[in-house]
Motif scaffolding. Structure first.
Motif, short mmCIF file in Angstrom:
data_model
loop_
_atom_site.label_atom_id
_atom_site.label_comp_id
_atom_site.label_asym_id
_atom_site.label_seq_id
_atom_site.Cartn_x
_atom_site.Cartn_y
_atom_site.Cartn_z
N LEU A 81 0.84 -1.19 0.00
CA LEU A 81 0.00 0.00 0.00
C LEU A 81 0.88 1.24 0.00
CD1 LEU A 81 -2.46 -0.99 2.88
CD2 LEU A 81 -2.72 -1.50 0.45
N LEU A 102 -1.57 -1.38 -4.21
CA LEU A 102 -2.75 -0.52 -4.15
C LEU A 102 -2.35 0.87 -3.66
CD1 LEU A 102 -5.79 -2.49 -2.67
CD2 LEU A 102 -5.75 -1.17 -4.77
N PHE A 106 -8.16 3.69 -0.99
CA PHE A 106 -8.71 2.58 -1.76
C PHE A 106 -9.98 2.08 -1.08
CE2 PHE A 106 -5.51 0.99 1.19
CZ PHE A 106 -6.26 0.11 1.95
N GLU A 110 -12.33 -3.48 -2.51
CA GLU A 110 -11.38 -3.81 -3.58
C GLU A 110 -10.20 -4.62 -3.05
OE1 GLU A 110 -8.46 -1.76 -6.92
OE2 GLU A 110 -9.57 -0.50 -5.53
N ILE A 111 -9.65 -4.18 -1.90
CA ILE A 111 -8.48 -4.91 -1.38
C ILE A 111 -8.87 -6.31 -0.94
CG2 ILE A 111 -8.63 -4.12 1.03
CD1 ILE A 111 -5.55 -3.96 0.99
N ARG A 114 -8.95 -8.47 -3.96
CA ARG A 114 -7.58 -8.83 -4.37
C ARG A 114 -6.99 -9.89 -3.44
NH1 ARG A 114 -4.46 -3.87 -7.19
NH2 ARG A 114 -6.24 -2.80 -8.08
#
Length: 229
Positions: A81, A102, A106, A110-111, A114
């Motif tokens: 990050l 990322l 964010f 989304e994380i 992932r």
């Protein structure tokens, strides 16, 4: 997702931990928090983790240094990050062994997507018979192991996936956009230099000095894996 899966989150911002932890909890994924690099390395030495979320701008030991230390002994997936959003940060992170990147701010959703994508790919499966072979190169796709001339290569999970995709499609020129989509598993937000960075690392580790196979750059298009018969 297996309830035994545990993610280590290393960030000095309490709000980041709270938001990611809340989403991970809904996916039945365990998480452990560290607020500086030294604490993260200490935890990694004491217990098992399946993935690390690692901020670059940490107090004391920067995330880049933590990543380097982790890669000395482990191929655990790492998502880095950064608040700065600079392209060079992303490239540096990938060059030192991060699997994904990322930029803050964010979406926690989304994380987590992932994280789940990476965990799905690296979790062991019952059938480990999926073996790829090209000259002296052997890839155990399910076991995430690469051998060249019977020597085990030190590759990260993402490097294995990228190499395996190239070998599966040997002889075919594959553009960077396809590699991003197929290997990262979703519409990757970022430029295609992520592919170039991983290819560079794979060449240094696997194909450098080996006359039996190579990963060729096709200018303006992408890459092609070639085997010398």
């Amino acid at each position: 997702m297996d309830s035994k899966v545990t993610v280590l989150i290393c960030d000095d911002n309490v709000a980041v931990h709270e938001s990611i932890n809340a989403y991970l909890h809904t996916e039945n994924i365990n998480s452990v928090s560290a607020f500086d690099g030294e604490h993260a390395l200490d935890l990694l030495g004491k217990q098992h983790f399946d993935l690390v979320v690692l901020d670059i701008m940490l107090p004391g030991l920067f995330g880049t240094e933590v990543c380097k230390e982790i890669r000395k002994t482990s191929d655990i997936p790492i998502i880095m990050l950064s608040a700065r959003g600079e392209e060079m940060d992303r490239i540096i992170g990938l060059e030192i062994g991060a699997d994904d990147y990322l930029t803050k701010p964010f979406s926690p959703r989304e994380i987590v997507i992932r994280i789940k994508t990476i965990l799905k790919r690296v979790q062991p499966k019952q059938d480990n018979s999926n073996i790829l072979k090209a000259s002296s190169l052997f890839i155990d796709v399910e076991g995430y192991e690469v051998l060249v001339n019977d020597t085990v290569m030190d590759l990260t999970a993402k490097e294995v996936e990228l190499l395996a995709y190239l070998v599966k499609n040997k002889g075919r020129v594959i553009n960077r956009e396809e590699l991003l989509y197929k290997v990262w598993g979703y519409n990757y937000i970022g430029d295609t230099r992520a592919v170039d960075t991983l290819i560079k690392r794979i060449r240094q580790k696997v194909s450098k000095g080996n006359p039996e196979f190579s990963i060729k750059s096709i200018y303006g298009v992408g890459y092609k894996f070639e085997e010398v018969i």
